[in-house]
Scaffold this active site. Structure first.
Site, short mmCIF file in Angstrom:
data_model
loop_
_atom_site.label_atom_id
_atom_site.label_comp_id
_atom_site.label_asym_id
_atom_site.label_seq_id
_atom_site.Cartn_x
_atom_site.Cartn_y
_atom_site.Cartn_z
N ASP A 44 0.81 -1.22 0.00
CA ASP A 44 0.00 0.00 0.00
C ASP A 44 0.85 1.27 0.00
O ASP A 44 0.66 2.16 0.84
CB ASP A 44 -0.95 0.01 1.20
CG ASP A 44 -1.72 -1.27 1.37
OD1 ASP A 44 -2.11 -1.85 0.34
OD2 ASP A 44 -1.93 -1.71 2.51
N GLU B 83 -11.49 0.81 -3.47
CA GLU B 83 -10.78 1.28 -2.27
C GLU B 83 -9.55 2.07 -2.69
O GLU B 83 -9.34 2.34 -3.88
CB GLU B 83 -10.40 0.10 -1.39
CG GLU B 83 -9.58 -0.96 -2.07
CD GLU B 83 -9.45 -2.25 -1.28
OE1 GLU B 83 -10.05 -2.36 -0.19
OE2 GLU B 83 -8.73 -3.15 -1.74
#
Length: 509
Positions: free
Chosen positions: A15, A175
């Site tokens: 991420d 997301e």
């Protein structure tokens, strides 16, 4: 064009989020149940990165006492605005979304400001008119997807109500929202398809941050779905962030996994990759639409050969170590003079889980363990280990989690020191027989490989003796009983008594 090697940050570093301050570049990644939280990396060329600290280094910032495996800190966003660094992330095990700030990205960082808007994967966007937008996966108006609100620029508290923004481009689990501005248009970058083998990056644009947004006609901009591991060793590409460097060139950082040869399995975790980006008809494009282990692009500086491996003689603190949940003070004692680390066991085994508050009234103390990320398939982790008393138990671990780890350790009974191994997969454990060691110390090592981990010790004649093997597949994300987001660590532990470690090294084979 300059060639560079992917991944740019190896081992469990998912991420990624990136920002620029002048000609300096900073990048953060997720940390989940490990302490300290949200590592901060620095670079001047985008290809070579140095760990300079962490955003969350105090319990006031990072409460992990009841964090389950793969709980804790989810995807962060890092931004630089008017001389201040901002990092926003989600602690899914404690209170939700937060923002911390710093003048220096190496720290210290402020106490957190908690944001009312829920969801995960929060993003900050500072618009030209001074408006601060906060986006996340919070549900709004009975709909699920990406939602947005504004924050007070001074207090960072939520200023406007949460409103629904978009469901994404049709992939599941929209997301990781990130907002950017280019040529007067606001771009929304998303991850879709889930963080497994269907992962992808999609783009949308609008005249205003609040929308409405139109999709990029060539979505997904980045994906490796449908590419077999036999032909592409990088899989699960997605969850990206975008950057314009100080020369006006654009780049994407994204997570991906390096699979074991020819199979859809990975044990190193999701890593950070870099790809050059061009703009075509007002939309971003990644060269070839995919990541490669060797790429080239207009890097802002020439890359250099990376050092591989890790060593610690315990004469100074190292920022590389990770601890499970919030470590107990006083159980990790460095002695620079003797060049040793003493771990004081607390009776908690590596099998113990941190449970949510709903499952247990009191938090279970964390195991006494510290480890570094496994960054290559084939490494040797080694240390001289001393069991200092009859109750001592400790050694080395290849650790994925409480139900997935391989260990080799020393114990003492009746004044005799023994070496033993344990391989734990799906909560089931196989132990080797105890082997007596001459003296109180032995060199223990874990040799990692693409097929198995070898658990070894050095005997009195100086020969390496293999006590047991554990299949590499047993420490792979795809095989865990519940969804996991981390990767394998190599480190030291003590369960009981005092266990003393000499120099700890992790070196390529």
């Amino acid at each position: 064009m300059l060639p560079y090697e992917n991944p740019i940050i190896k081992g469990y570093n998912p991420d990624p989020s990136i920002c620029r301050a002048g000609e300096d570049y900073y990048l953060v990644t997720s940390s989940f149940e490990y302490f300290p939280g949200v590592p901060v990396y620095h670079s001047r060329n985008l290809a070579n990165w140095t760990l300079i600290g962490h955003c969350l280094t105090r319990k006031e910032q990072l409460e992990l006492d009841v964090a389950r495996p793969s709980g804790g800190i989810y995807a962060p966003t890092l931004r630089y605005h008017n001389g201040t660094f901002y990092m926003t992330t989600t602690n899914v095990s404690h209170k939700g979304n937060l923002i911390v700030t710093a003048d220096n990205p190496a720290g210290p960082w402020s106490d957190p400001v908690w944001i009312e808007q829920g969801g995960i994967d929060p993003d900050l966007f500072f618009d030209d008119d001074g408006t601060v937008y906060f986006t996340s996966t919070a549900p709004a108006g009975g709909r699920h997807g990406i939602s947005i609100c504004t924050l007070d620029p001074e207090t960072l508290r939520q200023k406007t109500e949460t409103v629904f923004l978009t469901e994404g481009g049709g992939g599941r689990f929209a997301e990781a929202p990130h907002l950017f501005k280019k040529d007067g248009m606001v771009y929304l970058m998303l991850a879709e398809g889930g963080t497994e083998y269907g992962h992808m990056v999609t783009f949308f644009r609008s005249a205003a941050a609040a929308g409405p947004y139109e999709p990029c006609p060539h979505n997904p901009v980045l994906t490796h779905r449908g590419r077999a591991a036999q032909h592409n060793p990088i899989q699960c590409a997605g969850h990206a962030d975008l950057l314009e460097d100080h020369n006006g060139n654009w780049w994407m950082v994204a997570l991906g996994v390096r699979t074991l040869p020819g199979v859809m399995l990975h044990n190193l975790g999701r890593e950070t990759f870099l790809a050059p980006v061009t703009w075509e008809d007002g939309w971003p494009a990644v060269r070839d639409g995919m990541l490669k282990l060797s790429m080239s692009g207009p890097l802002p500086g020439a890359p250099w050969a990376r050092e591989k491996g890790f060593s610690d003689d315990f004469t100074s603190d190292k920022p590389d170590y990770l601890y499970v949940r919030n470590p107990e003070p006083g159980r990790y004692v460095r002695d620079a003079q003797s060049k040793t680390l003493t771990l004081r066991g607390n009776g908690v085994s590596l099998r113990e889980k941190g449970l949510s508050a709903r499952e247990k009234e009191a938090a279970v103390p964390p195991p006494v363990f510290l480890g570094v990320r496994q960054t290559e398939f084939e490494l040797t982790a080694k240390a001289e280990v001393t069991a200092s008393s009859d109750i001592a138990k400790g050694g080395l671990a290849a650790w994925y989690g409480p139900d997935y780890h391989y260990v080799i350790y020393l114990t003492r009974y009746g004044g005799v020191t023994y070496a033993r191994t344990a391989c734990r997969v799906h909560g089931m454990e196989v132990k080797s027989d105890r082997v007596p060691i001459y003296g109180d110390s032995a060199t223990l090592c874990i040799i990692t490989g693409k097929d198995y981990y070898s658990l070894c010790y050095t005997d009195g004649a100086g020969s390496t003796v293999e006590l047991a093997r554990g299949a590499t597949a047993g420490l792979c994300t795809e095989g865990t009983a519940t969804m996991t987001f981390t990767g394998t660590l190599l480190g030291m532990f003590a369960e009981r008594g005092e266990v003393v470690f000499g120099e700890f090294t992790v070196k390529p084979l």
